[in-house]
Structure formats: structure tokens, C-alpha cells
Design a protein around this motif. Structure first.
Motif, PDB file in Angstrom:
ATOM      1  N   GLU A 102      -0.654  32.965  47.987  1.00  0.00           N
ATOM      2  CA  GLU A 102       0.730  33.447  47.983  1.00  0.00           C
ATOM      3  C   GLU A 102       1.043  34.149  46.658  1.00  0.00           C
ATOM      4  O   GLU A 102       1.639  35.233  46.650  1.00  0.00           O
ATOM      5  CB  GLU A 102       1.694  32.291  48.220  1.00  0.00           C
ATOM      6  CG  GLU A 102       3.148  32.732  48.289  1.00  0.00           C
ATOM      7  CD  GLU A 102       4.102  31.571  48.532  1.00  0.00           C
ATOM      8  OE1 GLU A 102       5.223  31.852  48.986  1.00  0.00           O
ATOM      9  OE2 GLU A 102       3.740  30.409  48.266  1.00  0.00           O
ATOM     10  N   GLU A 103       0.641  33.541  45.541  1.00  0.00           N
ATOM     11  CA  GLU A 103       0.864  34.170  44.232  1.00  0.00           C
ATOM     12  C   GLU A 103       0.106  35.485  44.125  1.00  0.00           C
ATOM     13  O   GLU A 103       0.631  36.474  43.612  1.00  0.00           O
ATOM     14  CB  GLU A 103       0.432  33.232  43.101  1.00  0.00           C
ATOM     15  CG  GLU A 103       1.351  32.052  42.906  1.00  0.00           C
ATOM     16  CD  GLU A 103       0.799  31.054  41.920  1.00  0.00           C
ATOM     17  OE1 GLU A 103       1.605  30.560  41.091  1.00  0.00           O
ATOM     18  OE2 GLU A 103      -0.420  30.747  41.956  1.00  0.00           O
ATOM     19  N   GLU A 106       1.994  38.117  46.098  1.00  0.00           N
ATOM     20  CA  GLU A 106       3.182  38.566  45.362  1.00  0.00           C
ATOM     21  C   GLU A 106       2.787  39.450  44.184  1.00  0.00           C
ATOM     22  O   GLU A 106       3.440  40.464  43.917  1.00  0.00           O
ATOM     23  CB  GLU A 106       3.993  37.375  44.874  1.00  0.00           C
ATOM     24  CG  GLU A 106       4.744  36.663  45.973  1.00  0.00           C
ATOM     25  CD  GLU A 106       5.574  35.497  45.471  1.00  0.00           C
ATOM     26  OE1 GLU A 106       5.909  35.448  44.262  1.00  0.00           O
ATOM     27  OE2 GLU A 106       5.909  34.625  46.293  1.00  0.00           O
ATOM     28  N   GLN A 109       2.107  42.918  45.343  1.00  0.00           N
ATOM     29  CA  GLN A 109       3.346  43.643  45.641  1.00  0.00           C
ATOM     30  C   GLN A 109       4.047  44.093  44.366  1.00  0.00           C
ATOM     31  O   GLN A 109       4.595  45.198  44.305  1.00  0.00           O
ATOM     32  CB  GLN A 109       4.274  42.775  46.493  1.00  0.00           C
ATOM     33  CG  GLN A 109       3.736  42.521  47.893  1.00  0.00           C
ATOM     34  CD  GLN A 109       3.491  43.808  48.657  1.00  0.00           C
ATOM     35  OE1 GLN A 109       4.337  44.693  48.706  1.00  0.00           O
ATOM     36  NE2 GLN A 109       2.310  43.945  49.221  1.00  0.00           N
ATOM     37  N   ILE A 110       4.027  43.253  43.333  1.00  0.00           N
ATOM     38  CA  ILE A 110       4.639  43.625  42.051  1.00  0.00           C
ATOM     39  C   ILE A 110       3.880  44.792  41.429  1.00  0.00           C
ATOM     40  O   ILE A 110       4.494  45.748  40.933  1.00  0.00           O
ATOM     41  CB  ILE A 110       4.682  42.417  41.093  1.00  0.00           C
ATOM     42  CG1 ILE A 110       5.654  41.349  41.621  1.00  0.00           C
ATOM     43  CG2 ILE A 110       5.071  42.849  39.674  1.00  0.00           C
ATOM     44  CD1 ILE A 110       5.501  39.994  40.942  1.00  0.00           C
TER      45      ILE A 110
END
Length: 137
Positions: A102-103, A106, A109-110
Motif C-alpha cells: 500500500e505504501e 501511494e 502515485q506521489i
């Protein structure tokens, strides 16, 4: 394909300066594994030592930034600089330090968002708001 030969352990053992760095890498990381970047740098023992000591002084010491977050930052900068080797090696390191899927998702995406908005702002030449002036904050 590498532009230099990757030094073997047998070759490294015959060069005291290289052996010392390889031994320190193994001790610092708690692993017998020496990655290819160090093997490629080994033919310049002074450069190998300088690069390892610099990396060690930033990435392998206690500090305000958690080791997992340091690795995630390294992934982002490596992606921005187009270094596939570093993206892979620091993703492996971040996962070893507890980065979840999950990290990682993310983070991707960042990185993508920052790349897009950086390009837009650069193309538009948007002036920095006075409120964002780092010296005054």
C-alpha cells in the motif's frame, strides 16, 4: 550491460582497499551480499571508498528520518533521475525495512503526481508565492 567489469570476491580479496570496503558493507548491512554497484566501482578503490562512506554517512546512521522513509525518498529521487538500478535496489531495501505494498502504491502515485505538476509549473514558469519563501518561514 555494464560499461566496466564487475569485480569478483576473489579479485576484491587481493586488493586490501577494496576488501576493506566490501567487509564494511557486509558488516554494516549484516549480509554477505555485495551488490553490483559496489563491484563496478571497485576498480577505482578511492572512489569506491568515498562513495560507500558518503552513502553510509547518510543512509546507515540514526537520524530524524526513519530508515524506511529514507529508502522511499531514494526511490523517488532515483525515479526522477531515471536510475532503474537504484529504483530496484532501494525498493528492495524499503521493503526489507517494512514498506508495505500500500505504501509503495501511494509512493508511486506521489512520484507520478510530482513529476506531472513539476513539468506543468516549469513549463508555465509560475512565480513562487511570497508565502512559500523558505527563508521567511
Amino acid at each position: 550491460m555494464a560499461t566496466v567489469k564487475l569485480m569478483t570476491d576473489a579479485e576484491a580479496d587481493s586488493i586490501p582497499e577494496v576488501k576493506a570496503v566490501f567487509d564494511d558493507i557486509r558488516e554494516t548491512r549484516g549480509s554477505d551480499f555485495i551488490n553490483n554497484v559496489w563491484r563496478a566501482l571497485a576498480y577505482d578503490p578511492q572512489g569506491l571508498k568515498r562513495t560507500w562512506e558518503h552513502l553510509k554517512s547518510v543512509m546507515a546512521v540514526p537520524g530524524a528520518i526513519d530508515p524506511k522513509i529514507r529508502e522511499m525518498i531514494y526511490i523517488a529521487v532515483s525515479a526522477a533521475n531515471g536510475c532503474g538500478y537504484c529504483v530496484h535496489s532501494h525498493t528492495a531495501a524499503a521493503k526489507a525495512k517494512g514498506m508495505s505494498e500500500e505504501e509503495h502504491g501511494e509512493l508511486m502515485q506521489i512520484i507520478a503526481l510530482a513529476g506531472m505538476t513539476n513539468h506543468l509549473v516549469t513549463a508555465l514558469q509560475v512565480p513562487v508565492d511570497p508565502e512559500f519563501d523558505a527563508i521567511d518561514t
